[in-house]
Design a protein around this motif. Structure first.
Motif, PDB file in Angstrom:
ATOM      1  N   LEU A  86      60.711  30.621 112.117  1.00  0.00           N
ATOM      2  CA  LEU A  86      60.300  30.096 110.884  1.00  0.00           C
ATOM      3  C   LEU A  86      60.977  28.236 110.899  1.00  0.00           C
ATOM      4  N   ALA A  87      59.677  27.371 110.557  1.00  0.00           N
ATOM      5  CA  ALA A  87      59.678  26.096 110.457  1.00  0.00           C
ATOM      6  C   ALA A  87      60.327  25.543 109.326  1.00  0.00           C
ATOM      7  N   ILE A  88      61.553  24.178 109.457  1.00  0.00           N
ATOM      8  CA  ILE A  88      62.298  23.840 108.670  1.00  0.00           C
ATOM      9  C   ILE A  88      62.046  22.523 109.057  1.00  0.00           C
ATOM     10  N   PRO A  89      62.125  21.255 107.683  1.00  0.00           N
ATOM     11  CA  PRO A  89      61.638  20.474 107.554  1.00  0.00           C
ATOM     12  C   PRO A  89      62.819  19.568 109.093  1.00  0.00           C
ATOM     13  N   PRO A  90      63.163  18.694 108.735  1.00  0.00           N
ATOM     14  CA  PRO A  90      63.564  18.061 109.913  1.00  0.00           C
ATOM     15  C   PRO A  90      65.343  17.401 108.809  1.00  0.00           C
ATOM     16  N   GLY A  91      66.427  17.888 109.652  1.00  0.00           N
ATOM     17  CA  GLY A  91      67.653  17.652 108.672  1.00  0.00           C
ATOM     18  C   GLY A  91      67.614  18.966 107.507  1.00  0.00           C
ATOM     19  N   ALA A  92      68.075  19.567 107.905  1.00  0.00           N
ATOM     20  CA  ALA A  92      68.119  20.456 106.526  1.00  0.00           C
ATOM     21  C   ALA A  92      68.567  21.856 107.329  1.00  0.00           C
ATOM     22  N   GLU A  93      69.758  21.802 108.497  1.00  0.00           N
ATOM     23  CA  GLU A  93      70.319  22.829 109.360  1.00  0.00           C
ATOM     24  C   GLU A  93      70.997  22.967 108.102  1.00  0.00           C
ATOM     25  N   ASP A  94      71.956  22.364 107.510  1.00  0.00           N
ATOM     26  CA  ASP A  94      73.099  22.885 106.880  1.00  0.00           C
ATOM     27  C   ASP A  94      72.509  23.794 105.648  1.00  0.00           C
ATOM     28  N   LEU A  95      71.002  23.755 104.872  1.00  0.00           N
ATOM     29  CA  LEU A  95      70.972  24.721 103.524  1.00  0.00           C
ATOM     30  C   LEU A  95      70.152  25.727 105.068  1.00  0.00           C
ATOM     31  N   CYS A  96      69.888  25.858 106.255  1.00  0.00           N
ATOM     32  CA  CYS A  96      70.412  26.954 106.863  1.00  0.00           C
ATOM     33  C   CYS A  96      70.714  28.163 106.762  1.00  0.00           C
ATOM     34  N   ARG A  97      72.129  26.931 107.104  1.00  0.00           N
ATOM     35  CA  ARG A  97      73.127  28.058 107.364  1.00  0.00           C
ATOM     36  C   ARG A  97      74.099  28.263 106.081  1.00  0.00           C
ATOM     37  N   GLN A  98      73.614  27.729 104.756  1.00  0.00           N
ATOM     38  CA  GLN A  98      74.179  28.194 104.076  1.00  0.00           C
ATOM     39  C   GLN A  98      72.829  29.224 103.209  1.00  0.00           C
ATOM     40  N   PHE A  99      72.000  29.861 103.519  1.00  0.00           N
ATOM     41  CA  PHE A  99      71.111  30.708 103.511  1.00  0.00           C
ATOM     42  C   PHE A  99      71.358  32.225 104.545  1.00  0.00           C
ATOM     43  N   TRP A 100      70.887  31.832 105.573  1.00  0.00           N
ATOM     44  CA  TRP A 100      71.128  33.067 106.735  1.00  0.00           C
ATOM     45  C   TRP A 100      72.282  33.823 107.508  1.00  0.00           C
ATOM     46  N   GLY A 143      62.980  26.450 113.156  1.00  0.00           N
ATOM     47  CA  GLY A 143      62.754  25.311 114.214  1.00  0.00           C
ATOM     48  C   GLY A 143      62.319  24.295 112.910  1.00  0.00           C
ATOM     49  N   VAL A 144      62.416  22.869 113.674  1.00  0.00           N
ATOM     50  CA  VAL A 144      62.259  21.673 112.964  1.00  0.00           C
ATOM     51  C   VAL A 144      60.875  21.310 112.673  1.00  0.00           C
ATOM     52  N   GLU A 145      60.243  20.945 111.911  1.00  0.00           N
ATOM     53  CA  GLU A 145      58.777  20.563 112.973  1.00  0.00           C
ATOM     54  C   GLU A 145      58.663  19.494 111.791  1.00  0.00           C
ATOM     55  N   GLN A 146      58.185  18.527 112.450  1.00  0.00           N
ATOM     56  CA  GLN A 146      57.989  17.164 111.626  1.00  0.00           C
ATOM     57  C   GLN A 146      57.087  17.303 109.875  1.00  0.00           C
ATOM     58  N   ASP A 147      55.579  17.655 110.239  1.00  0.00           N
ATOM     59  CA  ASP A 147      55.152  17.875 109.120  1.00  0.00           C
ATOM     60  C   ASP A 147      55.664  19.427 108.801  1.00  0.00           C
ATOM     61  N   PHE A 148      56.356  19.245 107.963  1.00  0.00           N
ATOM     62  CA  PHE A 148      57.265  20.911 107.036  1.00  0.00           C
ATOM     63  C   PHE A 148      56.149  20.921 105.945  1.00  0.00           C
ATOM     64  N   ALA A 206      68.961  23.143 121.777  1.00  0.00           N
ATOM     65  CA  ALA A 206      69.073  22.133 120.812  1.00  0.00           C
ATOM     66  C   ALA A 206      69.340  20.811 120.383  1.00  0.00           C
ATOM     67  N   ALA A 207      68.819  20.034 121.449  1.00  0.00           N
ATOM     68  CA  ALA A 207      68.198  18.666 121.252  1.00  0.00           C
ATOM     69  C   ALA A 207      66.940  18.170 120.966  1.00  0.00           C
ATOM     70  N   ARG A 208      66.791  19.457 119.920  1.00  0.00           N
ATOM     71  CA  ARG A 208      65.000  19.763 119.038  1.00  0.00           C
ATOM     72  C   ARG A 208      65.779  20.142 118.014  1.00  0.00           C
ATOM     73  N   GLY A 209      67.028  20.061 117.665  1.00  0.00           N
ATOM     74  CA  GLY A 209      67.457  20.375 115.951  1.00  0.00           C
ATOM     75  C   GLY A 209      67.216  22.041 115.656  1.00  0.00           C
ATOM     76  N   GLY A 210      67.682  22.299 114.147  1.00  0.00           N
ATOM     77  CA  GLY A 210      67.236  23.506 114.078  1.00  0.00           C
ATOM     78  C   GLY A 210      68.552  23.986 114.461  1.00  0.00           C
ATOM     79  N   CYS A 211      67.990  25.817 114.163  1.00  0.00           N
ATOM     80  CA  CYS A 211      69.481  26.648 114.337  1.00  0.00           C
ATOM     81  C   CYS A 211      68.866  28.217 114.803  1.00  0.00           C
TER      82      CYS A 211
END
Length: 131
Positions: free
Chosen positions: A19-33, A66-71, A49-54
Motif C-alpha cells: 500500500l502507498a503512504i505519504p512521506p513521513g507517515a511511518e509512525d501512523l502505519c506503526r500505530q495501525f498495523w 511504500g512511500v509515494e511522493q504524490d500519495f 529502508a533508505a527509501r522510507g516506508g515499513c
C-alpha cells in the motif's frame, strides 16, 4: 479446453501486498498495523529502508507500506485479507476508532471494509461456516 498449452509454472500464493503512504507517515502505519492490528514490524533490507516506508507481518500475511511522493489513498482498490474470527477483528477496529462497514454481497463469506489511518481501503473477509 486442452491441457497441452498449460504453463510450466504454478502460483504459490502472495508474498505480500503493498500500500502507498505519504512521506513521513511511518509512525501512523506503526500505530495501525502494529498497535491496532497486532502485526510485527519487519526490518527492511538497508537498500530498501533508505527509501522510507515499513513492513509488517502477522498470521502469514505481509503488508509493505511504500512511500509515494504524490500519495493519494486507495479508495477503491484494496487488498482482500482473509481473517479467522472476523467479528473479533471488527470489534478491535471499532474499539480503536476505525469505522467498519459490513457488506454481505460476497457469496460464501462474511466481510467488511475499513480504512487505515491514511485512508487506504481494506477488505477483511471470512468464509461462512457450513451449517
Amino acid at each position: 479446453m486442452s491441457n497441452e498449452n498449460l504453463p510450466e509454472f504454478a502460483f504459490g500464493g502472495l508474498h505480500h501486498v503493498q500500500l502507498a503512504i505519504p512521506p513521513g507517515a511511518e509512525d501512523l502505519c506503526r500505530q495501525f498495523w502494529g498497535d491496532v492490528m497486532g502485526m510485527t514490524e519487519l526490518e527492511k533490507p538497508p537498500v530498501l529502508a533508505a527509501r522510507g516506508g515499513c513492513w509488517f507481518r502477522g498470521g502469514g500475511l505481509e503488508v509493505h507500506l511504500g512511500v509515494e511522493q504524490d500519495f493519494g489513498p486507495a479508495r477503491k482498490a484494496h487488498p482482500g485479507i482473509l481473517v479467522r474470527d472476523l467479528r473479533a477483528l471488527a470489534e478491535r477496529l471499532e474499539e480503536c476508532d476505525h469505522e467498519v462497514t459490513w457488506d454481505d454481497d460476497f457469496p460464501g463469506h462474511d466481510r467488511f471494509y475499513a480504512f487505515d489511518k491514511l485512508g487506504n481501503r481494506l477488505e477483511f473477509l471470512e468464509p461462512k461456516s457450513a451449517s
